[in-house]
Structure formats: C-alpha cells, structure tokens
Enzyme design. Structure first.
Site, PDB file in Angstrom:
ATOM      1  N   ASN A  10       0.865  -1.177   0.000  1.00  0.00           N
ATOM      2  CA  ASN A  10       0.000   0.000   0.000  1.00  0.00           C
ATOM      3  C   ASN A  10       0.902   1.227   0.000  1.00  0.00           C
ATOM      4  O   ASN A  10       1.508   1.543   1.018  1.00  0.00           O
ATOM      5  CB  ASN A  10      -0.896  -0.041   1.253  1.00  0.00           C
ATOM      6  CG  ASN A  10      -1.718   1.225   1.415  1.00  0.00           C
ATOM      7  OD1 ASN A  10      -1.784   2.060   0.507  1.00  0.00           O
ATOM      8  ND2 ASN A  10      -2.354   1.374   2.582  1.00  0.00           N
ATOM      9  N   LYS A  12       0.069   4.271  -0.213  1.00  0.00           N
ATOM     10  CA  LYS A  12      -0.586   5.457   0.365  1.00  0.00           C
ATOM     11  C   LYS A  12      -0.372   6.648  -0.574  1.00  0.00           C
ATOM     12  O   LYS A  12      -0.286   6.454  -1.783  1.00  0.00           O
ATOM     13  CB  LYS A  12      -0.074   5.702   1.793  1.00  0.00           C
ATOM     14  CG  LYS A  12      -0.171   4.420   2.643  1.00  0.00           C
ATOM     15  CD  LYS A  12       0.073   4.617   4.098  1.00  0.00           C
ATOM     16  CE  LYS A  12      -0.055   3.275   4.809  1.00  0.00           C
ATOM     17  NZ  LYS A  12       0.085   3.385   6.259  1.00  0.00           N
ATOM     18  N   HIS A  95      -9.260   1.129   5.317  1.00  0.00           N
ATOM     19  CA  HIS A  95      -7.986   1.379   5.996  1.00  0.00           C
ATOM     20  C   HIS A  95      -8.221   2.363   7.142  1.00  0.00           C
ATOM     21  O   HIS A  95      -9.030   3.282   7.028  1.00  0.00           O
ATOM     22  CB  HIS A  95      -6.967   1.938   4.991  1.00  0.00           C
ATOM     23  CG  HIS A  95      -5.577   1.915   5.531  1.00  0.00           C
ATOM     24  ND1 HIS A  95      -5.138   2.847   6.447  1.00  0.00           N
ATOM     25  CD2 HIS A  95      -4.547   1.068   5.321  1.00  0.00           C
ATOM     26  CE1 HIS A  95      -3.882   2.555   6.769  1.00  0.00           C
ATOM     27  NE2 HIS A  95      -3.495   1.480   6.098  1.00  0.00           N
ATOM     28  N   GLU A  97      -6.631   4.816   8.075  1.00  0.00           N
ATOM     29  CA  GLU A  97      -6.437   6.229   7.700  1.00  0.00           C
ATOM     30  C   GLU A  97      -7.695   6.789   7.047  1.00  0.00           C
ATOM     31  O   GLU A  97      -8.036   7.960   7.232  1.00  0.00           O
ATOM     32  CB  GLU A  97      -5.206   6.348   6.781  1.00  0.00           C
ATOM     33  CG  GLU A  97      -3.928   6.121   7.581  1.00  0.00           C
ATOM     34  CD  GLU A  97      -2.776   5.503   6.793  1.00  0.00           C
ATOM     35  OE1 GLU A  97      -2.813   5.503   5.555  1.00  0.00           O
ATOM     36  OE2 GLU A  97      -1.836   5.014   7.454  1.00  0.00           O
ATOM     37  N   GLY A 173       3.109   2.395  10.705  1.00  0.00           N
ATOM     38  CA  GLY A 173       4.063   3.491  10.508  1.00  0.00           C
ATOM     39  C   GLY A 173       4.839   3.866  11.756  1.00  0.00           C
ATOM     40  O   GLY A 173       5.485   4.913  11.803  1.00  0.00           O
ATOM     41  N   SER A 212       3.990  -2.041  10.203  1.00  0.00           N
ATOM     42  CA  SER A 212       5.461  -2.075  10.300  1.00  0.00           C
ATOM     43  C   SER A 212       6.061  -3.424   9.908  1.00  0.00           C
ATOM     44  O   SER A 212       7.042  -3.864  10.507  1.00  0.00           O
ATOM     45  CB  SER A 212       5.921  -1.658  11.702  1.00  0.00           C
ATOM     46  OG  SER A 212       5.493  -0.335  11.989  1.00  0.00           O
TER      47      SER A 212
HETATM   48  P1  13P Z   1       3.473   0.456   7.544  1.00  0.00           P
HETATM   49  O1  13P Z   1       3.931  -0.836   6.929  1.00  0.00           O
HETATM   50  O2  13P Z   1       4.186   1.661   6.995  1.00  0.00           O
HETATM   51  O3  13P Z   1       3.423   0.389   9.023  1.00  0.00           O
HETATM   52  O4  13P Z   1       1.939   0.675   7.049  1.00  0.00           O
HETATM   53  C1  13P Z   1       1.045  -0.365   7.210  1.00  0.00           C
HETATM   54  C2  13P Z   1      -0.185  -0.026   6.478  1.00  0.00           C
HETATM   55  O5  13P Z   1      -0.920   0.857   6.876  1.00  0.00           O
HETATM   56  C3  13P Z   1      -0.473  -0.765   5.235  1.00  0.00           C
HETATM   57  O6  13P Z   1      -1.776  -0.538   4.805  1.00  0.00           O
END
Ligand code: 13P
Length: 256
Positions: A10, A12, A95, A97, A173, A212
């Site tokens: 992903n 983002k 998600h 977010e 993250g 992560s």
């Molecule tokens: P990270 O791997 O950067 O922690 O993000 C995970 C994520 O939100 C994947 O959709």
C-alpha cells in the site's frame, strides 16, 4: 486446504513516475513461487502505467480506495468499474487512515465493498484496534465488533471473494510490530468470528497482517498458521525491502 498467500503493498499518498519505473523493473525480474500473489496498490495516478509495464503474471494491482458511487457527476471520484477497466483486480477498503481522516464508517465501507465485488474487484478490507483499546486488553471485542458491523450490512457471502487485513493502528508506521503471539492470537480470533457465520468462508479467508512489516520481521510473521501474507506500507516503497519480503514469502511457500 492451503490458502493463497498475498503480499500487498500500500503506497498510500506516495510515489512518482521514477518510483513506478523502479518498482516495475524490480517486479518484472522477481521470481514469485506458486500460491503467492503480489498485489501492488500505488496511487491512482500511477496505476494504469504500472499495469501496462508489468510483465510478471504473478503480480496484480489494486486501488487504495473507490467511490461509493458509480458512473456520473461525482467530481474527483474513481469508481469500481474504472479500476477494473485499467486492469486492477483488488481494492483496499476501510484502511484506518480512511476511517480516521475521511470519517468512513461501516455503512459507507459496506457500499464500497458491494460495489467492488459487483465490478469484479477483490476487496482487501482492513480492521484494527487503536493503542488505548490494546492497553485495556479489549482488542478481541473491538475487532469482533468491527467484523460484525460490516457483515451485518454486507452479509457473509461477499467474504468468499474478499481478503481481510488486520492492521493494529498502534503498529502502523510506528516501527512497533505486534509480536508473533499477538498476531497469531488475533488472526485465530478473526477466523473464529467469521466461522460463526460460515465455517467454509472462515477457513478460506486470507487474513493478512499489516503494521510495520519489514525485511527483518516478515519471515517470522509468515510462519504463523493464520497469517496468509502482509499488507505493507513504508517497506513497499523501498525496492530492496519489498524484494526481501517477497523472498521471505517464497521461502515460507517452499518450506510447506
Ligand atoms: P506500515 O507498513 O508503513 O506500518 O503501514 C502499514 C499499512 O498501513 C499498510 O496498509
């Protein structure tokens, strides 16, 4: 029955034409074992170009979002058939977010799921608890209610065509990964929750871990019986790291 393994990236709101070319080159030269699907979800600006330049049949592509509407006067929106039209096969829905910054609730997420399925896109549906819930030890109830609230609207049948991603918000993250025990325990709990509706769907549902995931922890996470792959943020933007995670999945597939 062995479930397929899915390694999804992903991106983002990240990525340029230069990164697109880099990752296309990497993926075109990457060996992917049978039973593994790599899914790349770049921003929509890069999606069509990535799909056109892909030469590796084990790689699929997905959107990170879709409109709750269909075709029509919805300025700025990209609907499910548009993603299918350019060759996407997957789409991320729910998600954390999007739940947090765009206030997407179960009602909207359910509409998006049904639109995705209707268009022939596989939803990668995300759930996950915030840190305060984990600290209070209430994560199992929290996750169960996230699952129940969406199934109450979509019904269970669409889940035969879907993928679930467990992404604890405190691990996204942050560099804090859930431990192997925490991940396996939650994935088993997720499968149990689905089995209250359908044992068959529960047994076949791919459950990915996200939060992560990186080249150092992927191999261990893939050993858990209820972990069917990963949804990767930051590390999917780095050629060497994404390649190392795919290698860890290949090694796991070969060990079975
Ligand atoms: P990270 O791997 O950067 O922690 O993000 C995970 C994520 O939100 C994947 O959709």
């Amino acid at each position: 029955m062995k479930r397929e393994m899915i390694i999804a990236g992903n991106w983002k709101s990240n990525g340029t034409l230069a990164l697109r070319a880099e990752i296309n080159n990497l993926l075109n030269d990457t060996n992917i074992e049978q039973g593994i699907t790599v899914v790349v979800c770049p921003p929509v600006t890069l999606l069509e170009g990535m799909i056109s330049d892909n030469k590796n049949p084990s790689i699929s592509f997905g959107g990170q979002n879709l409109a709750e509407y269909g075709q029509g006067a919805y300025t700025g929106e990209v609907h499910a058939q548009m993603l299918r039209d350019i060759g996407a096969n997957y789409v991320i829905i729910g998600h954390s977010e999007r739940r947090e910054y765009f206030s997407e609730k179960a009602e909207i997420l359910a509409i998006k799921m049904l639109k995705a399925i209707d268009a022939g896109l596989k939803p990668i549906f995300c759930i996950g608890e915030p840190e305060s819930i984990r600290e209070n030890g209430e994560q199992n109830q929290y996750i169960e209610s996230q699952i129940e609230e969406i199934i109450a609207i979509t019904g269970i049948d669409v889940w035969a065509e879907s993928i679930l991603a467990y992404e604890p918000i405190w691990a996204i993250g942050t560099g804090k990964t859930a431990s192997l025990d925490q991940v396996q325990e939650m994935h088993a709990h997720i499968r149990d929750t689905f089995s209250k509706h359908s044992d068959t769907i529960a047994a076949l549902l791919p459950i990915l871990y996200g939060g992560s995931v990186n080249q150092n922890n992927a191999a261990q996470l893939f050993t858990a019986v209820d972990v069917d792959g990963a949804l990767i943020g930051g590390a999917s933007l780095k050629q060497d790291q994404f390649a190392a995670i795919i290698s860890a999945a290949n090694a796991e597939a070969n060990s079975n």
